[in-house]
Design an enzyme around this catalytic site. Structure first.
Site, mmCIF file in Angstrom:
data_model
loop_
_atom_site.group_PDB
_atom_site.id
_atom_site.type_symbol
_atom_site.label_atom_id
_atom_site.label_comp_id
_atom_site.label_asym_id
_atom_site.label_seq_id
_atom_site.Cartn_x
_atom_site.Cartn_y
_atom_site.Cartn_z
ATOM 1 C CB THR A 10 -0.941 0.012 1.221
ATOM 2 O OG1 THR A 10 -1.794 -1.132 1.134
ATOM 3 C CG2 THR A 10 -1.831 1.255 1.253
ATOM 4 C CG PHE A 15 0.347 4.707 3.722
ATOM 5 C CD1 PHE A 15 0.868 3.442 3.469
ATOM 6 C CD2 PHE A 15 -0.782 4.797 4.532
ATOM 7 C CE1 PHE A 15 0.278 2.300 3.989
ATOM 8 C CE2 PHE A 15 -1.385 3.662 5.059
ATOM 9 C CZ PHE A 15 -0.852 2.413 4.778
HETATM 10 O O1 LIG Z 1 -7.120 -0.365 8.362
HETATM 11 C C1 LIG Z 1 -5.913 -0.130 8.379
HETATM 12 O O2 LIG Z 1 -5.123 -0.750 9.114
HETATM 13 C C2 LIG Z 1 -5.362 0.912 7.526
HETATM 14 O O3 LIG Z 1 -4.324 1.436 7.810
HETATM 15 C C3 LIG Z 1 -6.108 1.270 6.269
HETATM 16 C C4 LIG Z 1 -5.653 0.472 5.046
HETATM 17 C C5 LIG Z 1 -6.258 1.140 3.752
HETATM 18 O O4 LIG Z 1 -7.010 2.075 3.827
HETATM 19 O O5 LIG Z 1 -5.905 0.647 2.665
HETATM 20 C C6 LIG Z 1 -4.184 0.526 4.916
HETATM 21 C C7 LIG Z 1 -3.470 -0.511 4.407
HETATM 22 C C8 LIG Z 1 -4.105 -1.743 3.925
HETATM 23 O O6 LIG Z 1 -4.188 -1.605 2.522
HETATM 24 C C9 LIG Z 1 -5.476 -1.924 4.471
HETATM 25 C C10 LIG Z 1 -6.143 -0.906 5.065
#
Ligand SMILES: O=C(O)C(=O)C[C@]1(C(=O)O)C=C[C@@H](O)C=C1
Length: 352
Positions: free
Chosen positions: A228, A230
């Site tokens: 992911t 950020f």
């Molecule tokens: O729910 C979490 O732990 C988050 O940080 C959010 C979140 C997102 O929004 O994509 C972050 C990383 C992963 O892809 C899954 C969830």
């Protein structure tokens, strides 16, 4: 430094000025603003970009401890104090209201694609992107101690996490109800607080440790290389540089003229600037455009905003020229941020 002659002289001068102010305000004794319970005047350091709270940078994220966003905050700023927030909106506001110095926002995932709502948030707020972090996301299936897979009637997690594990859950024989909650670690916390013995959470192994849960299955994301991305947000932009790889993110609405999107893209191509992402989102304020069509009366078109990330710093002449040219073909253009690229290798990163 503190006891230097200059310092003492300055202190005496400050005291004299304060005594004078006290006199002209009609007080008969030497009093400090604290004694009088007056508000402290703002000083130049109050406007410093960061950090506001001693030397610790406070980074707002959505979720509770153990969420991936918290891990992203700590990857970007290893010494930071992560500040949990109930919603992304609250994380943005925490920075805008000076309760935090940065916010961390997931914007895309290698399996699920763009997180559209967060793109919309970037536009609704005035924060600047000052950095990015790519985080390998390694999901676990968590349940209360003593609970087995056969006991499960429900799996809960953040919608992105549910989507990232969809096929693996089915392969594990878990064709049970799947329910979306605000964040992955929040799902684990909810199960632990309510001692739910028929529900599992998809979350990190750190969440398992924090909330005292068992890991029923490890690495349940559909793709081992699940990552992911950020972005880090601040009240002030950073000064762009050219001595290391930078990325710039922009958002624009194109002119209605035929070929304007092609012209926008060629402004980058002609200058050898690589685009790493292009995303379109319907414009909320004017989602539809009705045009006359010579053949069949009226047609309706959606109107879009385009988000582009490109590999160049705003300090780079090529990027400046490309954006100058873009203004000819766009009715709206905003630079969301110019920031160092995350070039750290992902292979071999420890599972979260
Ligand atoms: O729910 C979490 O732990 C988050 O940080 C959010 C979140 C997102 O929004 O994509 C972050 C990383 C992963 O892809 C899954 C969830």
């Amino acid at each position: 430094m503190e006891n230097s002659g200059d310092g003492q002289q300055q202190q005496q001068q400050d005291l004299a000025e304060r005594a004078y102010l006290v006199q002209v305000n009609g007080y008969d004794s030497l009093a400090t603003p604290k004694d009088l319970n007056l508000p402290r005047p703002l000083s130049i350091s109050d406007f410093a970009p960061a950090p506001m709270h001693g030397s610790t940078l406070r980074v707002a994220y959505q979720g509770v401890p153990g969420a991936y966003s918290e891990a992203a905050a700590c990857k970007a700023y290893p010494e930071c104090e992560p500040v949990p927030c109930e919603q992304f909106e609250a994380a943005f506001q925490a920075v805008e209201l000076w309760l935090a110095d940065r916010a961390v926002l997931p914007v895309e995932n290698s399996l699920g694609g763009s997180i559209h709502r967060n793109y919309d948030l970037l536009l609704r707020h005035r924060l600047h992107i000052v950095g990015e972090v790519q985080l390998p996301v390694h999901h676990c299936l968590l349940a209360m101690p003593g609970v087995s897979k056969a006991d499960l009637r429900r799996v809960i997690s953040h919608p992105q996490a549910l989507a990232q594990c969809e096929h693996t859950l089915t392969r594990l024989g878990l064709s049970v109800a799947r329910e979306a909650v605000d964040d992955t670690a929040g799902a684990a916390q909810f199960i632990a607080e309510n001692n739910l013995r028929d529900t599992a959470a998809i979350a990190s192994n750190r969440a398992a440790e924090i909330y005292g849960m068992n890991i029923l299955a490890n690495g349940i994301q559909d793709d081992a290389g699940n990552v992911t991305r950020f972005v880090m947000l601040a009240r002030e932009p950073i000064i762009p540089r050219v001595d290391r790889p930078f990325k710039t993110s922009i958002v624009f609405a194109k002119e209605e003229a035929t070929g304007s999107l092609f012209k926008v893209l060629s402004a980058f191509a002609f200058r050898d600037i690589n685009l790493t992402k292009i995303e379109s989102r319907p414009q909320r304020k004017k989602p539809l455009r009705i045009v006359d069509d010579n053949n069949s009366g009226k047609s309706q078109y959606f109107e879009y905003l385009f988000y582009i990330d490109f590999e160049a710093s705003m300090a780079d002449k090529r990027a400046q020229n490309a954006l100058a040219e873009l203004q000819e073909f766009t009715s709206f253009l905003r630079v969301l941020g110019s920031y160092p690229m995350d070039v750290t290798p992902l292979v071999g990163s420890p599972p979260l």
